[in-house]
Design an enzyme around this catalytic site. Sequence first.
Site, PDB file in Angstrom:
ATOM      1  N   ASN A 189       0.808  -1.187  -0.028  1.00 11.23           N
ATOM      2  CA  ASN A 189       0.055   0.107  -0.134  1.00 11.23           C
ATOM      3  C   ASN A 189       0.830   1.419  -0.076  1.00 11.23           C
ATOM      4  OD1 ASN A 189      -2.566   1.578   0.952  1.00 11.23           O
ATOM      5  ND2 ASN A 189      -1.075   1.873   2.653  1.00 11.23           N
TER       6      ASN A 189
ATOM      7  N   TYR B 214       2.899   9.350 -12.160  1.00 10.14           N
ATOM      8  CA  TYR B 214       2.239   8.590 -11.151  1.00 10.14           C
ATOM      9  C   TYR B 214       1.454   7.521 -11.865  1.00 10.14           C
ATOM     10  CZ  TYR B 214      -1.074   7.849  -7.443  1.00 10.14           C
ATOM     11  OH  TYR B 214      -1.903   7.175  -6.486  1.00 10.14           O
TER      12      TYR B 214
ATOM     13  N   LYS C   3       1.565   3.465 -11.560  1.00  8.92           N
ATOM     14  CA  LYS C   3       0.182   2.704 -11.063  1.00  8.92           C
ATOM     15  C   LYS C   3      -0.317   1.565 -12.260  1.00  8.92           C
ATOM     16  CE  LYS C   3       0.022   4.430  -6.792  1.00  8.92           C
ATOM     17  NZ  LYS C   3       0.087   3.451  -5.614  1.00  8.92           N
TER      18      LYS C   3
ATOM     19  N   ILE D 150      -9.412   9.522  -2.606  1.00  7.46           N
ATOM     20  CA  ILE D 150      -9.870   9.299  -1.168  1.00  7.46           C
ATOM     21  C   ILE D 150      -9.373  10.212  -0.463  1.00  7.46           C
ATOM     22  CG2 ILE D 150      -9.628   7.333   0.408  1.00  7.46           C
ATOM     23  CD1 ILE D 150     -11.163   6.506  -2.062  1.00  7.46           C
TER      24      ILE D 150
ATOM     25  N   THR E  88      -7.530  11.319   2.281  1.00  5.60           N
ATOM     26  CA  THR E  88      -6.508  10.831   3.386  1.00  5.60           C
ATOM     27  C   THR E  88      -5.526  11.866   3.742  1.00  5.60           C
ATOM     28  OG1 THR E  88      -4.775  10.341   1.612  1.00  5.60           O
ATOM     29  CG2 THR E  88      -6.503   8.409   2.332  1.00  5.60           C
TER      30      THR E  88
HETATM   31  N1  NAP Z   1      -5.837   8.984  -1.461  1.00  7.44           N
HETATM   32  C1  NAP Z   1      -6.130   8.752  -2.697  1.00  7.44           C
HETATM   33  O1  NAP Z   1      -6.884   9.451  -3.211  1.00  7.44           O
HETATM   34  C2  NAP Z   1      -5.567   7.594  -3.509  1.00  7.44           C
HETATM   35  C3  NAP Z   1      -6.137   7.300  -4.750  1.00  7.44           C
HETATM   36  C4  NAP Z   1      -5.451   6.193  -5.404  1.00  7.44           C
HETATM   37  C5  NAP Z   1      -4.443   5.625  -4.975  1.00  7.44           C
HETATM   38  N2  NAP Z   1      -3.992   5.812  -3.618  1.00  7.44           N
HETATM   39  C6  NAP Z   1      -2.946   4.922  -3.161  1.00  7.44           C
HETATM   40  O2  NAP Z   1      -3.110   4.705  -1.949  1.00  7.44           O
HETATM   41  C7  NAP Z   1      -2.112   4.251  -1.195  1.00  7.44           C
HETATM   42  C8  NAP Z   1      -2.050   4.735   0.231  1.00  7.44           C
HETATM   43  O3  NAP Z   1      -2.179   6.228   0.051  1.00  7.44           O
HETATM   44  P1  NAP Z   1      -3.148   7.163   1.159  1.00  7.44           P
HETATM   45  O4  NAP Z   1      -3.942   8.119   0.540  1.00  7.44           O
HETATM   46  O5  NAP Z   1      -3.472   6.355   2.333  1.00  7.44           O
HETATM   47  O6  NAP Z   1      -1.852   8.171   1.507  1.00  7.44           O
HETATM   48  P2  NAP Z   1      -1.068   8.428   2.992  1.00  7.44           P
HETATM   49  O7  NAP Z   1      -1.822   8.625   4.069  1.00  7.44           O
HETATM   50  O8  NAP Z   1       0.322   9.504   2.415  1.00  7.44           O
HETATM   51  O9  NAP Z   1      -0.218   7.011   2.877  1.00  7.44           O
HETATM   52  C9  NAP Z   1       0.870   6.562   2.230  1.00  7.44           C
HETATM   53  C10 NAP Z   1       1.740   5.976   3.156  1.00  7.44           C
HETATM   54  O10 NAP Z   1       2.852   5.298   2.722  1.00  7.44           O
HETATM   55  C11 NAP Z   1       3.947   5.574   3.301  1.00  7.44           C
HETATM   56  N3  NAP Z   1       5.270   5.609   2.458  1.00  7.44           N
HETATM   57  C12 NAP Z   1       5.214   6.542   1.285  1.00  7.44           C
HETATM   58  N4  NAP Z   1       6.531   6.313   0.824  1.00  7.44           N
HETATM   59  C13 NAP Z   1       7.091   5.361   1.534  1.00  7.44           C
HETATM   60  C14 NAP Z   1       8.367   4.602   1.434  1.00  7.44           C
HETATM   61  N5  NAP Z   1       9.311   4.873   0.408  1.00  7.44           N
HETATM   62  N6  NAP Z   1       8.599   3.411   2.389  1.00  7.44           N
HETATM   63  C15 NAP Z   1       7.534   3.064   3.159  1.00  7.44           C
HETATM   64  N7  NAP Z   1       6.556   3.761   3.408  1.00  7.44           N
HETATM   65  C16 NAP Z   1       6.236   4.860   2.539  1.00  7.44           C
HETATM   66  C17 NAP Z   1       3.475   6.921   4.214  1.00  7.44           C
HETATM   67  O11 NAP Z   1       4.327   6.842   5.367  1.00  7.44           O
HETATM   68  P3  NAP Z   1       5.809   7.698   5.457  1.00  7.44           P
HETATM   69  O12 NAP Z   1       5.643   8.939   4.710  1.00  7.44           O
HETATM   70  O13 NAP Z   1       6.024   7.920   7.031  1.00  7.44           O
HETATM   71  O14 NAP Z   1       6.684   6.899   4.557  1.00  7.44           O
HETATM   72  C18 NAP Z   1       1.973   6.802   4.386  1.00  7.44           C
HETATM   73  O15 NAP Z   1       1.971   6.116   5.665  1.00  7.44           O
HETATM   74  C19 NAP Z   1      -0.886   4.912  -2.232  1.00  7.44           C
HETATM   75  O16 NAP Z   1      -0.104   3.691  -2.720  1.00  7.44           O
HETATM   76  C20 NAP Z   1      -1.429   5.883  -2.812  1.00  7.44           C
HETATM   77  O17 NAP Z   1      -0.728   5.916  -4.120  1.00  7.44           O
HETATM   78  C21 NAP Z   1      -4.456   6.660  -3.038  1.00  7.44           C
END
Ligand code: NAP
Length: 246
Positions: free
Chosen positions: A86, A149, A153, A182, A184
Amino acid sequence: MNYIDKNAVITGGGSGVGFALAKLLVDGGARVAITGRSQATLDAARERLGENAVAIRGDVASLPDLDALTERVKGEFGTIDALFVNAGIATVTPFESTTEELYDELFAINVKGAFFTVQKLAPLLSTGAGVVLTTSNVNAMGMLDTSVYAAGKAALRSMARSLARELLPRGVRVNAVSPGPIDTGILEIMMTAEAAARFKAERVADNPMRRFGTPDEIARAAAFLAFDATYTTGAELVADGGVTQL
Ligand SMILES: NC(=O)c1ccc[n+]([C@@H]2O[C@H](COP(=O)([O-])OP(=O)(O)OC[C@H]3O[C@@H](n4cnc5c(N)ncnc54)[C@H](OP(=O)(O)O)[C@@H]3O)[C@@H](O)[C@H]2O)c1
């Protein structure tokens, strides 16, 4: 749901979708290992999740960190029943001003990091385990400012198919969950507050459901793929309010 006796690893489990998933699984009786780079984020998440959560700091783009994660998970759990890949960053930049550094960082975390997370942790997956890769609905869209990005993906969506083939002999399923917008906080990390507000308003306006999804809605989709979708592998579950379908 009942996740008693299940062990799960969630990369990026300290915040957003990953944290919602960790909460869902722990509330159902599972033990979870959450990862991320920020110790403060992990500590706060561990505090909220309680003693069935283990927080392991590490960068998914670093292979030594992934080796250390694997050793720690092996020591804590022995085997795992679900792996949620994730962790990710969502940098959006105009095509013209995208730098090589940004390109390399996105692919190092979102693509290379995902591939090696699965490769390193695969030996710990039990028969019948589920792996879920978090892609994005933009893997099937041509959205402005997301070319790097979205390409990353799309690579992940492809990997769900290939890794499903690779792990089939072990009785392990690999699927992809593709969230739409989402709320977040990930956007606010990656762009200015003003740009995030504008981006959000546009996403709501063009979404058939006229809203963002919640982290819990994606958590439930991912948990379904990992535990309940026992005749499904190599597939993608799109959870985006219908924006890529209607
Ligand atoms: N929110 C949206 O609209 C959306 C839409 C489509 C897909 N997604 C995908 O959903 C996933 C979760 O995103 P989210 O929206 O929940 O955002 P988020 O809260 O920023 O979560 C991303 C998490 O990944 C961790 N992370 C980032 N880079 C990392 C690294 N190099 N090594 C280890 N951990 C890392 C971050 O923690 P640290 O920064 O502390 O490392 C954070 O806990 C992501 O893959 C994102 O691309 C999100």
